[in-house]
Enzyme design. Structure first.
Site, mmCIF file in Angstrom:
data_model
loop_
_atom_site.group_PDB
_atom_site.id
_atom_site.type_symbol
_atom_site.label_atom_id
_atom_site.label_comp_id
_atom_site.label_asym_id
_atom_site.label_seq_id
_atom_site.Cartn_x
_atom_site.Cartn_y
_atom_site.Cartn_z
ATOM 1 N N THR A 6 0.930 -1.161 0.032
ATOM 2 C CA THR A 6 0.126 0.059 0.028
ATOM 3 C C THR A 6 0.775 1.126 0.159
ATOM 4 O O THR A 6 0.524 2.131 -0.711
ATOM 5 C CB THR A 6 -0.758 -0.042 1.193
ATOM 6 O OG1 THR A 6 -1.788 -1.200 1.197
ATOM 7 C CG2 THR A 6 -1.612 1.199 1.416
ATOM 8 N N SER A 59 1.643 -7.505 -0.689
ATOM 9 C CA SER A 59 2.281 -8.593 -0.142
ATOM 10 C C SER A 59 1.354 -9.806 0.135
ATOM 11 O O SER A 59 1.981 -10.875 0.203
ATOM 12 C CB SER A 59 2.848 -8.171 1.387
ATOM 13 O OG SER A 59 1.923 -7.905 2.290
ATOM 14 N N THR A 97 1.838 -4.412 4.211
ATOM 15 C CA THR A 97 1.735 -4.690 5.795
ATOM 16 C C THR A 97 1.399 -6.215 6.117
ATOM 17 O O THR A 97 1.507 -6.713 7.306
ATOM 18 C CB THR A 97 1.081 -3.744 6.545
ATOM 19 O OG1 THR A 97 -0.274 -3.741 6.033
ATOM 20 C CG2 THR A 97 1.536 -2.272 6.392
ATOM 21 N N ASP A 98 0.431 -6.683 5.122
ATOM 22 C CA ASP A 98 -0.160 -7.876 5.457
ATOM 23 C C ASP A 98 0.841 -9.072 5.917
ATOM 24 O O ASP A 98 0.360 -9.637 6.869
ATOM 25 C CB ASP A 98 -1.290 -8.175 4.382
ATOM 26 C CG ASP A 98 -2.069 -7.373 4.249
ATOM 27 O OD1 ASP A 98 -2.511 -6.481 5.258
ATOM 28 O OD2 ASP A 98 -3.233 -7.427 3.111
HETATM 29 N N1 ASP Z 1 -2.696 -5.656 1.231
HETATM 30 C C1 ASP Z 1 -1.745 -4.807 1.445
HETATM 31 C C2 ASP Z 1 -0.471 -5.335 1.191
HETATM 32 O O1 ASP Z 1 0.336 -6.202 2.130
HETATM 33 C C3 ASP Z 1 -1.735 -3.932 2.583
HETATM 34 C C4 ASP Z 1 -0.551 -2.778 2.922
HETATM 35 O O2 ASP Z 1 0.461 -2.948 2.112
HETATM 36 O O3 ASP Z 1 -0.631 -2.325 3.953
HETATM 37 O O4 ASP Z 1 0.360 -5.466 0.467
#
Ligand code: ASP
Length: 340
Positions: free
Chosen positions: A25, A66, A99-100
């Site tokens: 993100t 991710s 973040t995931d």
């Molecule tokens: N779904 C996204 C990922 O993990 C969420 C993020 O980046 O915060 O790439």
């Protein structure tokens, strides 16, 4: 110990920090319902006054959210971070990441990282087009930590929303809030606009050699009244390792213990973790309890959580070319003692 941000009192020159962009993100710009992912240079262009902190070199590794990363992608990110940190001219590395699954990739990198230069993961909950996005501030903070001489030897860290957390304990704890990450067993530091506090030291086990994650490991959450069907399905699908996220202090239904005994007899490594956040797994007596699972050939993971136990199993199997006995020896040396 407290110093001003960007201070390089113990260095005669600005710190050299490599920033590895891996998507997520933090790099995402939504355009007409599609996600465009920025590369490293473009991403850093949105971060103000980085030159005040360090000499920063942007590099592209991946452009993926991710949650779409496969095992090869996790290994690509971890290896790129370790290789950058090993370059003699590099003082620190920042990894911008989705973040995931950030906590899994950070932990894998920590298992492999053999060196003093810190590797600092960060990301964002808001996308790169959001004027109130948290990405630029998180990148600035991560660069501050990576550039700080006190972070040397601390291994792999996560800096997010003003806190500094260790890769072996960090968890994503909020789906959308900027305070996305916490470490139930303690943080390492915190940042204000001008100050960075790094309180703790970390002891880390000897690093494992990086290798392709070619031996599949499944994590199975046990649920009330559930049977052995998921264990059997994982074995049928070719799992070489299993992590059972068990009840309480490490308990499981009797038929799951029987399935574990069959799996370990076939050379599959089985590790037991707990669904509970605190306390870890104990070798308690009785049918279905920790001692029963251990007698069936499972290893009890102490305080290690299921997500990290799976990553550790993947890494020890990779390090030993899939040899169950050699992997078991590496595993035994790295499983922490039972919780307290
Ligand atoms: N779904 C996204 C990922 O993990 C969420 C993020 O980046 O915060 O790439």
């Amino acid at each position: 110990m407290t110093v001003e941000a960007g201070a390089t009192a113990s260095r005669a020159r600005p710190a050299n920090v490599v920033v590895l962009a891996c998507g997520g993100t933090i790099a995402t710009v939504p355009v007409d319902g599609e996600a465009i992912l920025k590369g490293a240079e473009e991403l850093l262009a949105g971060v103000p006054a980085l030159d005040d902190l360090a000499r920063v070199s942007p590099r592209d590794v991946l452009r993926l959210p991710s949650h779409l990363m496969g095992l090869d992608d996790l290994a690509t990110v971890a290896r790129a971070a370790c290789e950058a940190a090993a370059e003699p001219s590099v003082d620190g590395v920042v990894v911008t990441h989705g973040t995931d699954v950030l906590e899994e990739v950070a932990y894998l990198t920590d298992l492999w990282h053999d060196g003093e230069a810190p590797i600092v993961f960060t990301g964002a909950q808001r996308d790169a087009a959001d004027p109130a996005g948290d990405g630029p501030g998180n990148v600035r903070d991560a660069v501050r930590v990576a550039a700080d001489p006190r972070a040397r030897g601390l291994g792999v860290l996560v800096t997010f929303a003003s806190v500094v957390l260790p890769a072996d304990a960090v968890r994503k704890v909020h789906t959308v809030a900027p305070t996305a990450f916490a470490a139930p067993r303690g943080r390492l530091g915190a940042l204000t606009s001008t100050l960075l506090r790094l309180d703790a030291e970390r002891s880390r086990p000897a690093p494992l050699p990086p290798a392709p994650l070619s031996w599949p490991v499944e994590l199975i959450a046990l649920t009330a009244g559930g049977g052995r069907a998921l264990v059997d399905a994982a074995l049928d699908a070719g799992a070489q390792g299993l992590v059972l996220d068990a009840f309480g202090a490490g308990t499981a239904p009797g038929e799951v213990v029987d399935a574990v005994a069959e799996a370990t007899a076939r050379g599959v490594l089985v590790v037991v973790t707990s669904r509970c956040e605190h306390g870890g797994v104990w070798p308690q007596p009785g049918r279905g309890a920790g001692a029963d699972l251990a007698a069936a050939g499972a290893r009890l993971a102490g305080d290690l959580d299921g997500i990290r136990a799976r990553m550790l199993l993947l890494a020890v199997l990779a390090a030993t070319g899939g040899s169950a006995d050699a992997a078991a020896a590496l595993l035994a040396a790295r499983l922490p003692a039972a919780g307290h």
